[in-house]
Motif scaffolding. Structure first.
Motif, short mmCIF file in Angstrom:
data_model
loop_
_atom_site.label_atom_id
_atom_site.label_comp_id
_atom_site.label_asym_id
_atom_site.label_seq_id
_atom_site.Cartn_x
_atom_site.Cartn_y
_atom_site.Cartn_z
N SER A 289 41.19 45.86 36.74
CA SER A 289 41.97 46.05 37.97
C SER A 289 42.55 44.71 38.44
O SER A 289 43.70 44.65 38.89
CB SER A 289 41.12 46.69 39.06
N LYS A 290 41.75 43.64 38.26
CA LYS A 290 42.29 42.32 38.63
C LYS A 290 43.50 41.99 37.79
O LYS A 290 44.51 41.46 38.28
CB LYS A 290 41.22 41.24 38.40
N LEU A 291 43.38 42.32 36.50
CA LEU A 291 44.50 42.07 35.58
C LEU A 291 45.74 42.83 36.00
O LEU A 291 46.85 42.30 36.01
CB LEU A 291 44.04 42.48 34.17
N LYS A 292 45.52 44.06 36.38
CA LYS A 292 46.67 44.87 36.80
C LYS A 292 47.33 44.27 38.03
O LYS A 292 48.56 44.15 38.11
CB LYS A 292 46.20 46.31 37.10
N GLU A 293 46.48 43.83 38.96
CA GLU A 293 47.02 43.21 40.17
C GLU A 293 47.84 41.99 39.82
O GLU A 293 48.94 41.78 40.33
CB GLU A 293 45.87 42.79 41.08
N ARG A 294 47.24 41.17 38.94
CA ARG A 294 47.93 39.92 38.59
C ARG A 294 49.25 40.23 37.90
O ARG A 294 50.27 39.59 38.14
CB ARG A 294 47.02 39.10 37.68
N LEU A 295 49.22 41.23 37.04
CA LEU A 295 50.46 41.61 36.34
C LEU A 295 51.52 42.04 37.34
O LEU A 295 52.68 41.63 37.26
CB LEU A 295 50.13 42.73 35.36
N ASN A 296 51.10 42.86 38.29
CA ASN A 296 52.04 43.28 39.34
C ASN A 296 52.60 42.07 40.07
O ASN A 296 53.81 41.98 40.31
CB ASN A 296 51.32 44.18 40.36
N GLN A 297 51.67 41.19 40.40
CA GLN A 297 52.09 40.01 41.16
C GLN A 297 53.11 39.20 40.36
O GLN A 297 54.12 38.74 40.88
CB GLN A 297 50.85 39.17 41.46
N PRO B 264 40.23 34.60 22.86
CA PRO B 264 38.85 34.15 22.99
C PRO B 264 38.03 35.24 23.68
O PRO B 264 38.58 36.05 24.42
CB PRO B 264 38.98 32.92 23.89
N LYS B 265 36.75 35.22 23.43
CA LYS B 265 35.90 36.28 24.01
C LYS B 265 35.24 35.75 25.28
O LYS B 265 34.77 34.61 25.32
CB LYS B 265 34.84 36.69 23.01
N ALA B 266 35.19 36.59 26.28
CA ALA B 266 34.49 36.22 27.53
C ALA B 266 33.05 36.66 27.40
O ALA B 266 32.72 37.81 27.57
CB ALA B 266 35.14 36.92 28.70
N CYS B 267 32.19 35.73 27.04
CA CYS B 267 30.78 36.10 26.92
C CYS B 267 29.89 34.94 27.37
O CYS B 267 30.38 33.91 27.78
CB CYS B 267 30.45 36.52 25.49
N GLN B 268 28.60 35.12 27.24
CA GLN B 268 27.63 34.16 27.75
C GLN B 268 27.91 32.76 27.22
O GLN B 268 27.93 31.79 27.96
CB GLN B 268 26.25 34.63 27.32
N THR C 173 40.58 27.25 29.57
CA THR C 173 40.54 28.70 29.35
C THR C 173 41.24 29.36 30.53
O THR C 173 40.89 29.13 31.68
CB THR C 173 39.09 29.19 29.28
N THR C 174 42.25 30.16 30.23
CA THR C 174 43.02 30.76 31.31
C THR C 174 42.29 31.95 31.88
O THR C 174 41.29 32.41 31.35
CB THR C 174 44.37 31.24 30.78
N GLU C 175 42.86 32.46 32.97
CA GLU C 175 42.23 33.60 33.62
C GLU C 175 42.28 34.80 32.70
O GLU C 175 43.22 34.96 31.92
CB GLU C 175 42.98 33.92 34.91
N PHE C 176 41.28 35.65 32.84
CA PHE C 176 41.12 36.83 31.99
C PHE C 176 40.93 36.46 30.52
O PHE C 176 41.09 37.30 29.65
CB PHE C 176 42.29 37.81 32.10
N HIS C 177 40.64 35.21 30.25
CA HIS C 177 40.43 34.76 28.87
C HIS C 177 41.61 35.16 27.99
O HIS C 177 41.42 35.64 26.87
CB HIS C 177 39.12 35.33 28.32
N LEU C 178 42.81 34.97 28.51
CA LEU C 178 43.97 35.35 27.72
C LEU C 178 44.14 34.42 26.53
O LEU C 178 44.47 34.83 25.44
CB LEU C 178 45.23 35.29 28.57
N ARG C 179 43.98 33.11 26.80
CA ARG C 179 44.06 32.17 25.68
C ARG C 179 43.38 30.87 26.09
O ARG C 179 43.06 30.65 27.25
CB ARG C 179 45.52 31.91 25.33
N ILE C 180 43.16 30.01 25.09
CA ILE C 180 42.63 28.67 25.35
C ILE C 180 43.74 27.70 24.98
O ILE C 180 44.25 27.73 23.85
CB ILE C 180 41.37 28.39 24.51
N THR C 181 44.09 26.85 25.94
CA THR C 181 45.13 25.85 25.70
C THR C 181 44.46 24.52 25.42
O THR C 181 43.57 24.10 26.15
CB THR C 181 46.01 25.68 26.95
#
Lengths: 448, 500
Positions: free
Chosen positions: B190-198, A132-136, A109-117
């Motif tokens: 905000s973390k997402l925005k930072e990462r996007l900037n980065q 994907p949803k970031a939940c419990q 699972t990538t950061e910010f739950h963007l996708r699951i690879t």
């Protein structure tokens, strides 16, 4: 009861292989694999960074080590120590990593739950799962490993997708009738999926394997709702622990409430046996009474503790939570069924020193265990009705229908038991301290 | 006085004592009442004039008038002027008296009319008092009701306030939860925005991929297959198969449970029938009827049930079974209640009824007596056996073998018991030994630690005192004292300690 020697541990990462033969634990950036019975080191692997998560594959042949900061996953083989595999998620980051039930795919699972690879170890295929949803508990594999249920969030609405683990084919995709889906869990027979809402709304939805909504259950409105969920091993009961300090049991035929277990501060039910832990201070030898006695600490004599059965009615200590904080420390935070379906263990956060054991045959309390410190962790034995739990001190506690027992962890230098788990055969326990681990081998005859 | 004049005087008194109010109510006062003064002729005659004169003068004197009729010379002669004056005085008196009487009469009338008025008014007031008392009671009652109302309304208000408070608490907790979630989301955003900037500024794009030595085979050993429509259909069918299997299993379990429960119900029904139908033929006609009732019902219902029991559960059979069970149960309940009543209320009558019923229904008392008797018998038998044993022991000839055998067989139990006790005692002893050993070790360790500590302490004290600025003598003195003390302490510590 025998205790093994103490081994170093970092991050509380210690797992026993599914076949029960090996014990793997992480020390900084090393992975150590030992034999469970002799505790001899069989393999030693070195990872590229400090390991954040470690997991055995289902066939006990591979171990996954995930390093979230670096976005790396390394897979080691037990049969072929030279074999190596490294998965680099790159700039997209890594938040969680796990095996699929067939032991040949890894879900990152990538950061910010963007996708699951989904990475495959058998071929070059890579699959992506969006939204994907970031939940419990957003992902759950069924017990037979055939299906996986995933919580998704699209267009500000919750959806549930069911994939076939064989080839990651999307079997069913439907909208969930929740405000903010908090978790999904398959029943042990794999035919019913329980989905529940976040604590702002008490809502439990039950879906059939083919996506039909079987039933909805909501005990009350407005107040904080579901805190913990557990299926019974036979799939007969679904236990729901909520913030109103009650556990409600639903039956699998009508999906209606069968019984409500209330955690009262004053116990008057004569069927419940209350075990109260009492600590004994050591007795000072009277021969050497002089001023020097003051300097003597109790480090030489550990505090012994034993269980007393006080007469009813018994008052249980209650801790009032801070009303201004979110996720208040009130309600049933842990629910677990025993392996034979007979008992249910629960913990109420505003009575943190107590573990409640309920009998499912009489639908009433069987025992209330009151400790001297808040209970940190409890676990049922995988075969029999035996509950092991710890409170962060140097003792291990066991409850069975025959009685309750407190055992001092007899290792040098004191060992604060922070958490524990059973070996799959039920013959031994793994105790985890802050940065130590120790095994406890059960005696063949049950002690009282 | 002469008798005739005396009689005449008494007559006058009689006459003058008569109530003459009626007569005197007339305005004119006749000076010559013909009736009354008819006695004057009888009062004074020619014979008794002097006596009359004496008498009249005495009377006048008594009234306070100048009553001198006659001369003081002893010659009683009528003096006209005083006589006339006396007569005038008498007339005045009379008039006055009449006036007073009239006044008194008026007064009396007035008083009586006043009294009458007062009585009327008092009765009126009493009625009013009654009315006002009733009114008071009514008002009190009303007040009480209103107070009760107020209390109820207070309670309602309190409840409503509590509910409002509860809802407010709920709202507050929800608000904190919302805020918490919102903050979390904001942080993530905000973390997402930072990462996007980065990422936008970062030129190096780290490629993500997998680096593996060689691919591994599947865990089940089979080859992976292509994704085709057939595969999809296969997945669907597998899923439905799994669901159907589960349903089948469930249904089978429920069927078996159903069948078992039905069997149990049948058994219960038969047993109830069995209990209610008596074994003795002399049970009375009532029971016989009951039995035939039951059996009839049983036969009919059984037939129906048997026809429907196999496989499917038809509603009719189910209803029939449950109804028949309810009926039996009710009858059994009645029967038991009757039994209880009979036993409690009519023990004597039962005995009277004779052998017919005595076998069926043994009264409680008789039963208890029997029990007591049996218990006493058992006790007696036990005692007898004990005495027999003892006598046998004493009386048999004591040759070694038999004695040994006998003692053994009577003492065997005790020996066994003793053995057990010895065993537990030995166990306890070993436990105590272990504990004692651990204690001694701990004590030895403790002693060592204490010794170390005391040595440290002594050296520390020494250093302290050595470094302080005092006069030499004082220094030396204190040093000496301290070293002595320290040495003593060390001696004390280094002496061997006795174990616990």
């Amino acid at each position: 009861m025998n205790f093994s020697e103490v081994f170093k541990l970092s991050n509380q990462l210690c797992k026993i292989s599914p076949d029960g033969k090996y014990l793997a634990n992480c020390v900084q950036y090393r992975l150590v694999v030992r034999d469970v019975n002799t505790l001899q080191i069989l393999q030693l692997y070195t990872c590229l960074d400090q390991v954040a998560h470690m997991e055995w594959s289902s066939d006990s042949l591979f171990i996954l080590c995930a390093m979230y900061k670096r976005g790396l996953v390394q897979v080691w083989s037990l049969e072929q120590p030279d074999w190596h595999c490294k998965i680099d998620e790159g700039s997209i980051g890594l938040v969680s990593s796990r095996w699929s039930p067939d032991g040949r795919h890894i879900l990152n699972t990538t950061e910010f739950h963007l996708r699951i690879t989904v990475w495959s170890l058998c071929n070059k295929s890579v699959s992506y799962i969006k939204y994907p949803k970031a939940c419990q508990k957003g992902m759950d594999f069924s017990a037979d490993g055939r299906y996986v249920a995933l919580a998704e969030r699209r267009d500000c609405k919750d959806h549930i997708s069911v994939f076939v683990c064989d080839d990651w084919h999307l079997l069913r995709h439907f909208e969930a009738e929740t405000q903010d889906l908090a978790g999904v869990e398959w029943s042990p027979n794999g035919c019913v999926l329980a989905a529940w809402d976040s604590c702002l709304e008490y809502k439990m939805l039950l879906y059939s394997l083919d996506g039909r909504l079987l039933s909805t259950y909501s005990a009350y409105e407005w107040s904080l709702g579901i805190k913990s969920v557990a299926w019974s091993p036979s799939s007969q009961f679904l236990a729901i622990g909520s913030y109103d300090e009650k556990v409600r049991i639903l039956n699998h035929i009508t999906w209606k409430k069968l019984v409500e277990f209330e955690h009262q501060a004053t116990i008057t039910n004569s069927k419940a046996v209350v075990f109260k832990e009492v600590e004994k201070r050591p007795v000072v030898p009277t021969e050497d009474l002089s001023i020097h006695q003051i300097a003597m600490g109790s480090s030489l004599f550990d505090t012994r503790s034993k269980y007393e059965i006080p007469p009813l009615p018994v008052q249980v200590p209650v801790v009032k939570p801070d009303p201004d904080r979110a996720n208040p420390k009130i309600g049933i935070s842990a629910v677990a069924f025993s392996a034979d379906n007979r008992y249910l263990a629960t913990k109420n956060d505003c009575m943190p020193q107590c573990v409640w054991v309920w009998d499912m045959r009489t639908m009433g309390p069987a025992a209330v265990l009151e400790q001297t410190a808040p209970v940190r962790c409890f676990a049922w034995e995988p075969r029999r009705a035996r509950l092991a739990f710890c409170t962060g001190n140097t003792k291990l506690y066991l409850w069975s229908p025959a009685g309750c027992l407190s055992v001092e962890v007899a290792v040098e230098g004191g060992f604060q038991v922070q958490s524990l788990f059973w070996h799959c055969s039920g013959d031994s326990l793994v105790l985890l301290g802050k940065d130590q681990l120790c095994l406890c081998y059960m005696a063949t005859k049950e002690e009282k | 006085m002469p008798e005739s004049s005396f009689e005449g005087i008494s007559n006058i008194y009689v006459y003058s004592a008569m109530p003459s109010s009626r007569q005197y109510s007339q305005s004119t006062i006749p000076l010559h009442p013909f009736r009354h003064y008819s006695g004057t002729a009888e009062f004074c005659t020619e014979e008794n004039t002097s006596e009359c004169m004496m008498y009249i003068s005495q009377e006048l004197l008594a009234l306070g008038l100048s009553s001198i009729f006659f001369d003081l010379n002893g010659i009683r002669e009528l003096d006209v002027i005083p006589a006339l004056n006396s007569m005038y005085g008498l007339l005045q008196l009379h008039r006055r008296a009449v006036g007073m009487v009239a006044e008194l009469e008026v007064e009396q009338l007035r008083v009586s009319s006043d009294l009458h008025c007062q009585q009327l008014s008092s009765s009126k007031l009493k009625d009013q008092l009654e009315l006002s008392k009733k009114e008071n009671v009514r008002l009190c009652e009303r007040e009480r009701q209103l107070e009760a109302n107020i209390k109820a309304l207070h309670n309602c208000l309190k409840n409503e306030k509590e509910e409002v408070q509860k809802l407010q608490n709920v709202i507050a907790s929800r608000a904190t939860q919302y805020n918490h979630n919102l903050k979390k989301k904001e942080r993530e955003f905000s973390k997402l925005k930072e990462r996007l900037n980065q990422l936008l500024t970062d030129k190096k794009d780290q490629k993500h991929g997998m680096d593996v030595l060689n691919y591994v085979g599947r865990s089940d050993g089979k080859r992976s297959q292509w994704k085709t429509g057939k595969a999809d259909a296969r997945h669907e069918s597998e899923m439905y198969k799994a669901l159907l299997n589960e349903f089948d299993k469930h249904q089978r379990e429920l069927m078996t449970e159903n069948a078992e429960l039905k069997k149990v119900l049948q058994q219960i029904k038969q047993e109830m029938v069995g209990i209610l139908s008596p074994k003795k033929p002399s049970g009375g006609t009532l029971k016989e009827e009951k039995r035939t009732d039951f059996t009839d019902q049983q036969i009919t219902s059984d037939e129906e049930e048997n026809s429907c029991m196999e496989g499917m559960s038809c509603d009719h059979a189910r209803e029939q079974l449950s109804n028949s069970i309810r009926l039996q149960w009710r009858k059994l309940k009645h029967h038991v209640e009757n039994l209880d009543n009979k036993v409690i209320c009519f023990p004597a009558s039962l005995v009277q009824l004779g052998q017919e019923n005595s076998e069926e229904m043994i009264s409680k008392e008789v039963h208890q007596e029997e029990m007591e008797r049996l218990k006493v018998e058992i006790q007696q038998c036990k005692d007898f056996i004990n005495t027999q044993q003892q006598l046998l022991q004493l009386s048999t000839p004591w040759d070694e073998e038999t004695a040994a055998v006998l003692t053994d067989c009577y003492m065997l139990e005790e020996k066994e018991r003793l053995k057990e006790e010895w065993r537990t005692f030995e166990e306890q002893k070993t436990n105590f030994e272990m504990e004692r050993r651990t204690f001694t070790e701990a004590a030895i360790r403790l002693g060592h630690e204490r010794k170390m500590f005391e040595e440290d302490r002594a050296t520390w004290l020494k250093h302290q005192f050595l470094n302080m600025t005092f006069t030499d003598q004082v220094n030396i003195k204190t040093q000496n004292a301290l070293t002595e003390y320290a040495v003593q302490e060390q001696k004390h510590i280094s002496s061997p300690k006795t174990p616990l």
